[in-house]
Enzyme design. Sequence first.
Site, PDB file in Angstrom:
ATOM      1  N   SER A 111       0.839  -1.213   0.000  1.00 21.74           N
ATOM      2  CA  SER A 111       0.000   0.000   0.000  1.00 21.74           C
ATOM      3  C   SER A 111       0.866   1.250   0.000  1.00 21.74           C
ATOM      4  O   SER A 111       0.606   2.214  -0.730  1.00 21.74           O
ATOM      5  CB  SER A 111      -0.882   0.027   1.246  1.00 21.74           C
ATOM      6  OG  SER A 111      -1.800  -1.020   1.199  1.00 21.74           O
ATOM      7  N   GLY A 165      -6.160  -3.690  -7.719  1.00 25.50           N
ATOM      8  CA  GLY A 165      -7.309  -2.842  -7.390  1.00 25.50           C
ATOM      9  C   GLY A 165      -6.862  -1.502  -6.833  1.00 25.50           C
ATOM     10  O   GLY A 165      -7.451  -0.455  -7.126  1.00 25.50           O
ATOM     11  N   SER A 195     -13.446   1.284   3.345  1.00 23.09           N
ATOM     12  CA  SER A 195     -12.486   0.988   2.284  1.00 23.09           C
ATOM     13  C   SER A 195     -11.434   2.086   2.179  1.00 23.09           C
ATOM     14  O   SER A 195     -11.744   3.243   1.878  1.00 23.09           O
ATOM     15  CB  SER A 195     -13.208   0.847   0.940  1.00 23.09           C
ATOM     16  OG  SER A 195     -12.260   0.950  -0.111  1.00 23.09           O
ATOM     17  N   ASP A 243      -6.806  -7.897   4.764  1.00 16.76           N
ATOM     18  CA  ASP A 243      -6.057  -8.716   3.796  1.00 16.76           C
ATOM     19  C   ASP A 243      -5.500  -9.995   4.410  1.00 16.76           C
ATOM     20  O   ASP A 243      -4.971 -10.849   3.695  1.00 16.76           O
ATOM     21  CB  ASP A 243      -4.883  -7.896   3.225  1.00 16.76           C
ATOM     22  CG  ASP A 243      -5.367  -6.825   2.272  1.00 16.76           C
ATOM     23  OD1 ASP A 243      -6.512  -6.927   1.782  1.00 16.76           O
ATOM     24  OD2 ASP A 243      -4.612  -5.861   2.031  1.00 16.76           O
ATOM     25  N   LYS A 259     -12.690  -9.229  -3.084  1.00 19.00           N
ATOM     26  CA  LYS A 259     -11.234  -9.020  -3.181  1.00 19.00           C
ATOM     27  C   LYS A 259     -10.735  -9.659  -4.489  1.00 19.00           C
ATOM     28  O   LYS A 259     -11.529  -9.905  -5.379  1.00 19.00           O
ATOM     29  CB  LYS A 259     -10.538  -9.626  -1.958  1.00 19.00           C
ATOM     30  CG  LYS A 259     -10.859  -8.871  -0.664  1.00 19.00           C
ATOM     31  CD  LYS A 259     -10.282  -7.491  -0.701  1.00 19.00           C
ATOM     32  CE  LYS A 259     -10.649  -6.665   0.499  1.00 19.00           C
ATOM     33  NZ  LYS A 259     -10.299  -5.258   0.360  1.00 19.00           N
ATOM     34  N   ARG A 292     -12.949 -14.416  -1.305  1.00 21.47           N
ATOM     35  CA  ARG A 292     -12.055 -15.117  -0.369  1.00 21.47           C
ATOM     36  C   ARG A 292     -12.795 -16.004   0.618  1.00 21.47           C
ATOM     37  O   ARG A 292     -12.205 -16.951   1.164  1.00 21.47           O
ATOM     38  CB  ARG A 292     -11.163 -14.103   0.362  1.00 21.47           C
ATOM     39  CG  ARG A 292     -10.109 -13.542  -0.576  1.00 21.47           C
ATOM     40  CD  ARG A 292      -9.133 -12.610   0.091  1.00 21.47           C
ATOM     41  NE  ARG A 292      -8.074 -12.259  -0.865  1.00 21.47           N
ATOM     42  CZ  ARG A 292      -7.276 -11.220  -0.753  1.00 21.47           C
ATOM     43  NH1 ARG A 292      -7.395 -10.395   0.279  1.00 21.47           N
ATOM     44  NH2 ARG A 292      -6.346 -10.984  -1.649  1.00 21.47           N
ATOM     45  N   ARG A 321      -3.075 -14.155  -2.075  1.00 18.97           N
ATOM     46  CA  ARG A 321      -3.109 -14.421  -0.628  1.00 18.97           C
ATOM     47  C   ARG A 321      -3.713 -15.793  -0.311  1.00 18.97           C
ATOM     48  O   ARG A 321      -3.362 -16.417   0.686  1.00 18.97           O
ATOM     49  CB  ARG A 321      -3.856 -13.303   0.087  1.00 18.97           C
ATOM     50  CG  ARG A 321      -3.184 -11.935  -0.114  1.00 18.97           C
ATOM     51  CD  ARG A 321      -3.573 -10.946   0.948  1.00 18.97           C
ATOM     52  NE  ARG A 321      -3.318  -9.579   0.516  1.00 18.97           N
ATOM     53  CZ  ARG A 321      -2.137  -8.974   0.530  1.00 18.97           C
ATOM     54  NH1 ARG A 321      -1.071  -9.618   0.967  1.00 18.97           N
ATOM     55  NH2 ARG A 321      -2.011  -7.720   0.114  1.00 18.97           N
TER      56      ARG A 321
END
Length: 752
Positions: A340, A412, A485, A633, A660, A664, A705
């Site tokens: 990030s 994203g 978000s 995450d 995601k 997930r 992930r």
Amino acid sequence: MRDELPVKDVLINRLVIIGLGLIGASVALAAKKKKICHEVIGLNRQFSIVIAAKNSGVIDRAVEDLCEISLNLNKNDLILICVPTLEFESVLRECQRLLRDCVTISDVCSVKGYTVETAKALYDCNPSQYVPGHPIAGSEKSGLGAADPELFANHLVILTPTLKTGSKNLELVKRFWEEFGASVCCMDTSRHDEILASTSHLPHMLAYSLVGTLASRADHQDIFRFAAGGFKDFTRIAASDPRMWRDIALTNRRAIVNALDCSLTDLHALRNAVDSCDSNTLMEIFTKAQSARKHLIGIHPNVFKNRGNSDGSKDSCEIKYLIRPGGHCCAELRIPGDKSISHRSLMIGAIATGLTSVAGFLEGEDTLATLQAFRDMGVVIEGPSEGKLLIYGAGLNGLQKPLQPLYLGNSGTSMRLLSGLLVGQDFEVELVGDASLSKRPMNRIATPLKRMGACIETLADGFPPVKIQGSGNLKSIDYDMPMASAQVKSSILLASLYVNGECSVTEPAPTRDHTERMLKEFGCDVTTEKSKIVIRGDKKLIGKCIEIPSDISSAAFFMVAAAITPGSSVLLRNIGVNPTRVGVVNILRMMGADIKFLYTSNYGKEPVADIQIKYRSLVGIDIPEDQVALAIDEFPVIFVAAACATGTTRLTGAAELRVKESDRIKAMSDGLKILGIEVFPATDGLTIIGGAIGGGEVDSLGDHRIAMAFSIAALRAESEICVLNCKNVATSFPTFVQLSSEIGLDLVAESQ
Ligand code: S3P
């Protein structure tokens, strides 16, 4: 009799191949293998080759002259001209003289302007029966003996129809190539020749020239004796058929000369940098090319599919992980930079004034996509090299319109944050991504940005591509976010930089605040009061030195690894422990994990710590909903910890996990069930009952992930775990496999 065969269950009746070199003979074999025609007829300038082709079963019938069969050919037949480019004219002249205009004619020549013009001249107009084609499937091998029925599978075939090309003829040729597993695209003739001049003809010219230069040296014996893999890779194509390349050079002269001129200018700059020991320029040239190659292969994986590198690896085809049970989990590990923060350092550095230097940058595919996007918009960036970047800030309004859509791969964060930044520019731009990103919701950013007056469009279902017409007229907004978000928040904050006034965003729950921290560091006026972030735009940002902490989201895999492995002790240095990111530590501690922060400090405005984790048995918990956004995450690997804990773990309030890189909740529930764990998925979370992890084959659905989480599960598995579709691990954690081996995980990555 044979000439009246009914066209039933086959695409074409007779396939007539003129020219039985590598491509022609491979088409013949492929057509027979796929049974797409009743008969394959072969012709060649040298009749002995036709006889050899017949004797070896490559073709069904040998013909010496087209006039032997021309009268019988009709609309169900296809003539494919597979001769070197300069022979095309004489062959087509025969076709024009002998064939009825219902017979479809196509070709495989590499230069389309030449064949189209030749056809026009012979027929006095562009003939409707001629479909110009070019399979991008050559090889340095040549001749009948090298024929391969799979040559076209997963390759591209370009057709360059004219306005006069018949639609039925075009459709027939298109389906013909698709039967062999090729993808077919249509393109303007001159564009084809221009592109091929750069990507195919230029490399061949350079390879021939280099080998020629070295071969004419007196000491060439030594030169070639000591040549290494790089020389072999680079010059492989200089083993191609010289006659074919002479024809290409003569028929695509203008475009090749242009491409050579560009290359010579760049080579000259490189020569001067070498000559003057200009280390910075050398690094700039090499790092720019290296990251572009990595990124561009991601865009078009099929281009490189099925073709190995000299080290035996393959670019971009899917890979699976095979992980044997066990591992000691005692190690000190260097986790790569925070994803990030790496994205933000590029974005904010690029629109700042002056230099921004970055250390600890994550060289993963997602962040390289952001980097390439800024290069495409004219920003000068040196690196990355060992995590270091130098960004020459272009200022708030200094970005340039990119020539093509910006391709953001799997990322994203790139797409959502860039959207906010780009609505404030004064140009039009389109953002596109891979299959997974193309199915992720973008209306969550488009809605607030539109309220600011931005011109931003997604597809009707809210999915990418995102089309933006930048404008200098953005309005203030006070936005209450409907979901927690950080990407939406950051997108609005970046757009607010272009508003003359104050904007605010209110969050339903705290999310990562790296944008706010970094904007402050660059001199922007941002304040946070409880859940409301207020920002004042229209202010110059000033370039900075940024040091990026190691990514806690990547560290989480090794925290869980240690937490579930008896006898473990893992030390992770300089991990970013921003309070908006430490949900995974909080949750694991609630489950009983032994996690200590040994040493804490700050990288700029970001807190970091050395984290030590040792094994202690875990118990299932109800995960507090206030931890969801703080660990968003890390849930895939937290679910693995839950599977190894005693008792039940419940997660609610986490519907975001469904949108995601994959769904997930589904991906982890399906996989854990295969491994023998009881899991009950719900719309906004799941329940996991701890138990023994078995083995088996699970699918990561291309989600990095998920792939890493199941790999970690192998530490406690009873038998081997195979994880499918793991290529995207490189988007966030390119050194995962290497670090896994440092904790004793027996993980082998194989082509799928
Ligand atoms: C990110 C925010 C989160 C996170 C993503 C990175 C960011 O996404 O899942 O991996 O860098 O802002 P959301 O904002 O969609 O929760």
